[in-house]
Design a protein around this motif. Sequence first.
Motif, mmCIF file in Angstrom:
data_model
loop_
_atom_site.group_PDB
_atom_site.id
_atom_site.type_symbol
_atom_site.label_atom_id
_atom_site.label_comp_id
_atom_site.label_asym_id
_atom_site.label_seq_id
_atom_site.Cartn_x
_atom_site.Cartn_y
_atom_site.Cartn_z
ATOM 1 N N ASP A 246 0.838 -1.202 0.000
ATOM 2 C CA ASP A 246 0.000 0.000 0.000
ATOM 3 C C ASP A 246 0.874 1.253 0.000
ATOM 4 O OD1 ASP A 246 -2.043 -1.760 0.171
ATOM 5 O OD2 ASP A 246 -2.952 -0.915 1.975
ATOM 6 N N PRO A 247 0.492 2.277 -0.789
ATOM 7 C CA PRO A 247 1.285 3.520 -0.809
ATOM 8 C C PRO A 247 1.137 4.288 0.500
ATOM 9 C CG PRO A 247 -0.723 3.786 -2.077
ATOM 10 C CD PRO A 247 -0.664 2.339 -1.697
ATOM 11 N N VAL A 248 2.179 4.995 0.855
ATOM 12 C CA VAL A 248 2.166 5.833 2.061
ATOM 13 C C VAL A 248 1.525 7.164 1.705
ATOM 14 C CG1 VAL A 248 3.584 6.994 3.779
ATOM 15 C CG2 VAL A 248 4.230 4.707 2.968
ATOM 16 N N VAL A 249 0.474 7.548 2.427
ATOM 17 C CA VAL A 249 -0.235 8.802 2.126
ATOM 18 C C VAL A 249 0.255 9.953 2.993
ATOM 19 C CG1 VAL A 249 -2.265 7.551 1.329
ATOM 20 C CG2 VAL A 249 -2.129 8.271 3.717
ATOM 21 N N ALA A 250 0.892 9.639 4.134
ATOM 22 C CA ALA A 250 1.440 10.668 5.020
ATOM 23 C C ALA A 250 2.273 9.962 6.084
ATOM 24 C CB ALA A 250 0.331 11.508 5.659
ATOM 25 N N THR A 251 2.972 10.754 6.898
ATOM 26 C CA THR A 251 3.736 10.215 8.020
ATOM 27 C C THR A 251 3.269 10.884 9.302
ATOM 28 O OG1 THR A 251 5.502 11.825 7.679
ATOM 29 C CG2 THR A 251 5.742 9.680 6.595
ATOM 30 N N ALA A 252 3.512 10.215 10.433
ATOM 31 C CA ALA A 252 3.055 10.739 11.713
ATOM 32 C C ALA A 252 3.912 10.169 12.831
ATOM 33 C CB ALA A 252 1.581 10.403 11.939
ATOM 34 N N THR A 253 3.720 10.703 14.035
ATOM 35 C CA THR A 253 4.386 10.206 15.236
ATOM 36 C C THR A 253 3.343 9.959 16.319
ATOM 37 O OG1 THR A 253 4.800 12.478 15.973
ATOM 38 C CG2 THR A 253 6.567 11.368 14.760
ATOM 39 N N ALA A 254 3.644 9.027 17.227
ATOM 40 C CA ALA A 254 2.725 8.703 18.311
ATOM 41 C C ALA A 254 2.807 9.771 19.402
ATOM 42 C CB ALA A 254 3.058 7.335 18.880
ATOM 43 N N LEU A 255 1.653 10.249 19.852
ATOM 44 C CA LEU A 255 1.613 11.246 20.910
ATOM 45 C C LEU A 255 1.778 10.627 22.285
ATOM 46 C CD1 LEU A 255 -1.329 13.499 19.639
ATOM 47 C CD2 LEU A 255 1.119 14.011 19.590
ATOM 48 N N ASN A 256 1.566 9.304 22.377
ATOM 49 C CA ASN A 256 1.674 8.601 23.652
ATOM 50 C C ASN A 256 1.924 7.135 23.352
ATOM 51 O OD1 ASN A 256 1.581 8.014 26.410
ATOM 52 N ND2 ASN A 256 -0.195 9.332 26.755
ATOM 53 N N ASP B 276 -9.268 -6.359 18.930
ATOM 54 C CA ASP B 276 -8.039 -6.969 19.441
ATOM 55 C C ASP B 276 -6.833 -6.085 19.144
ATOM 56 O OD1 ASP B 276 -9.390 -9.167 20.382
ATOM 57 O OD2 ASP B 276 -9.119 -10.328 18.537
ATOM 58 N N HIS B 277 -5.931 -5.991 20.129
ATOM 59 C CA HIS B 277 -4.698 -5.224 19.938
ATOM 60 C C HIS B 277 -3.496 -6.133 20.165
ATOM 61 C CE1 HIS B 277 -5.528 -4.819 24.305
ATOM 62 N NE2 HIS B 277 -4.203 -4.970 24.407
ATOM 63 N N PHE B 278 -2.352 -5.710 19.629
ATOM 64 C CA PHE B 278 -1.160 -6.558 19.706
ATOM 65 C C PHE B 278 0.090 -5.688 19.886
ATOM 66 C CE2 PHE B 278 1.180 -10.329 17.477
ATOM 67 C CZ PHE B 278 1.940 -10.485 18.619
ATOM 68 N N TYR B 279 0.612 -5.155 18.789
ATOM 69 C CA TYR B 279 1.854 -4.390 18.845
ATOM 70 C C TYR B 279 1.627 -3.049 19.543
ATOM 71 C CZ TYR B 279 3.434 -7.808 15.438
ATOM 72 O OH TYR B 279 3.752 -8.978 14.809
ATOM 73 N N ARG B 280 2.674 -2.607 20.213
ATOM 74 C CA ARG B 280 2.591 -1.365 20.981
ATOM 75 C C ARG B 280 3.676 -0.396 20.521
ATOM 76 N NH1 ARG B 280 0.770 -0.379 26.532
ATOM 77 N NH2 ARG B 280 1.808 1.441 27.402
ATOM 78 N N LEU B 281 3.283 0.856 20.293
ATOM 79 C CA LEU B 281 4.218 1.906 19.908
ATOM 80 C C LEU B 281 4.462 2.821 21.100
ATOM 81 C CD1 LEU B 281 2.863 2.880 16.375
ATOM 82 C CD2 LEU B 281 4.546 1.138 16.973
ATOM 83 N N SER B 282 5.667 3.314 21.205
ATOM 84 C CA SER B 282 6.016 4.230 22.286
ATOM 85 C C SER B 282 5.845 5.678 21.830
ATOM 86 C CB SER B 282 7.457 3.994 22.737
ATOM 87 O OG SER B 282 7.627 2.678 23.220
ATOM 88 N N THR C 165 8.036 1.370 11.880
ATOM 89 C CA THR C 165 9.374 1.242 11.295
ATOM 90 C C THR C 165 9.819 -0.206 11.179
ATOM 91 O OG1 THR C 165 10.309 1.594 13.511
ATOM 92 C CG2 THR C 165 10.090 3.522 12.070
ATOM 93 N N LYS C 166 9.177 -1.119 11.927
ATOM 94 C CA LYS C 166 9.512 -2.546 11.856
ATOM 95 C C LYS C 166 8.661 -3.286 10.830
ATOM 96 C CE LYS C 166 10.811 -2.665 16.755
ATOM 97 N NZ LYS C 166 10.498 -3.284 18.082
ATOM 98 N N GLY C 167 7.724 -2.583 10.204
ATOM 99 C CA GLY C 167 6.839 -3.213 9.232
ATOM 100 C C GLY C 167 5.550 -3.730 9.823
ATOM 101 N N ASN C 168 5.369 -3.639 11.150
ATOM 102 C CA ASN C 168 4.123 -4.075 11.776
ATOM 103 C C ASN C 168 2.982 -3.156 11.351
ATOM 104 O OD1 ASN C 168 5.536 -6.083 13.245
ATOM 105 N ND2 ASN C 168 6.094 -4.565 14.786
ATOM 106 N N THR C 169 1.837 -3.748 11.057
ATOM 107 C CA THR C 169 0.702 -3.002 10.506
ATOM 108 C C THR C 169 -0.522 -3.167 11.393
ATOM 109 O OG1 THR C 169 1.559 -3.428 8.279
ATOM 110 C CG2 THR C 169 -0.703 -2.655 8.439
ATOM 111 N N GLY C 170 -1.264 -2.085 11.580
ATOM 112 C CA GLY C 170 -2.477 -2.143 12.384
ATOM 113 C C GLY C 170 -3.184 -0.795 12.380
ATOM 114 N N TRP C 171 -4.341 -0.770 13.020
ATOM 115 C CA TRP C 171 -5.169 0.446 13.071
ATOM 116 C C TRP C 171 -4.915 1.193 14.375
ATOM 117 C CZ3 TRP C 171 -8.195 2.098 9.049
ATOM 118 C CH2 TRP C 171 -8.432 1.180 8.031
ATOM 119 N N ILE C 172 -4.893 2.533 14.274
ATOM 120 C CA ILE C 172 -4.609 3.371 15.433
ATOM 121 C C ILE C 172 -5.592 4.543 15.462
ATOM 122 C CG2 ILE C 172 -2.935 4.835 14.243
ATOM 123 C CD1 ILE C 172 -1.212 4.763 16.746
ATOM 124 N N TYR C 173 -5.998 4.924 16.656
ATOM 125 C CA TYR C 173 -6.944 6.030 16.836
ATOM 126 C C TYR C 173 -6.290 7.336 16.412
ATOM 127 C CZ TYR C 173 -10.381 8.979 19.304
ATOM 128 O OH TYR C 173 -11.341 9.902 19.623
#
Length: 415
Positions: A139-149, A162-168, A221-229
């Motif tokens: 899938d093409p990248v439409v924008a970039t972002a950073t996690a606020l928390n 269901d949730h799995f991977y966690r971003l800092s 950055t590790k290639g893990n994919t999922g949905w985020i609020y």
Amino acid sequence: MDNGFHAGAGALTVKAHGTMAGTIAAKTRRQGSIRAARWAAAGFALLFLSGCAQFRKQQEEKYVYVTSKEATLSDRFAAVSNHVGTVANGDKLTVVERGRHALKVKTAQGVIGWIKEMDVADQETADKFDQLKKDHAKDPVVATATALNDVYLHDSPGRKTDHFYRLSEGDSMSLLERASVEKPQPPGTPVAAAAAPAAGADPAAAPAGPPMEDWWLVRDTKGNTGWIYSRLIDVSAPDTVSRYAEGQRIVGAYLLTKVDDPDSGMIDNGQPVTQIPEYVTVLGPYKAGLPYDFDQIRVFTWNLKKHRYETAFREKNVEGYLPVIIDQRKNPYLKDAIGAVSLPSFTYKVLAADSPAPVRCEDGVMKPGRLITKTYRLEGNICRRVIAPNVPPQDVAHPVAEVKKDKKDAKKRKR
């Protein structure tokens, strides 16, 4: 005669007894052999069954995966226990024993300990994320972002999925796709029925129907994919153009090109900046559940004489859809020398005026109707559209109905 008879009879008796004893001994030996054979067969069967059980145990090994940022392994699941190891998010663990609200697990390094059941996900959940990664690998990248928390990736849009991977906090990610789902409401809240937006409605107004919230499909950055609020991330945009957002949300900011200005007056970490970036930005209202990704596109170029950013191109009140494509291209419709030169360009898509209304799929992703593709080249500080000559422009859809101005009234006002 009698003595001879009795002697013969005694000999016959002894012979008969000897024959009988031999028969009994032979029978006893056969029974012993059969008994031994039976015991041997039973032992072999026991060994075979134990081997099958061991094989079956190996085949039925269960795995779980750590979902918390970090978890502790204890020697027992009790109020007082000893620390035996530590595992991190995504680690694969082998289940040794199941208890109440806890699991006895074994790490890849061979450490065995107890972990809380709430800190792990099962194989089915891990498989969902593996499939999500495969499905959206290209899938093409439409924008970039950073996690606020610190935030989790979910297998589908929604807070209870269901949730799995966690971003800092501060982790970077690529945005792939947007979806909108109904926002959870407190118990007893009346549910509003969905309704079509009125003509000429303000795009910044809340969409008709139940409250919605936006989710983004992201790739870390590790290639893990999922949905985020969406409210837990900050879309990457330089401060130099963020100040010109004029109360709107920057959906994406893209580097178009760079110009050389030794007298720019800009400083970065105490060093003068001579290569000044020029940007394409797309913006939209601070509202969730909108049927489009952005309603404005704006290009910022650098004025070499005044050493400041200026707006080189702007289109507002459109229903635009990501991605925005940045590249270099020629203009085949220009017959002069500049048309043969590859220059920075950008391409975006907007909804056509005669298109049916966009449809929201079950997963919350919006599927628009007929789209119009627009491509512009940056020629100096001018954005010129790449389009065949004598082609009439197509009408585009507007979130807010545009009122056509009467030429006669305009002339009267001038007088």
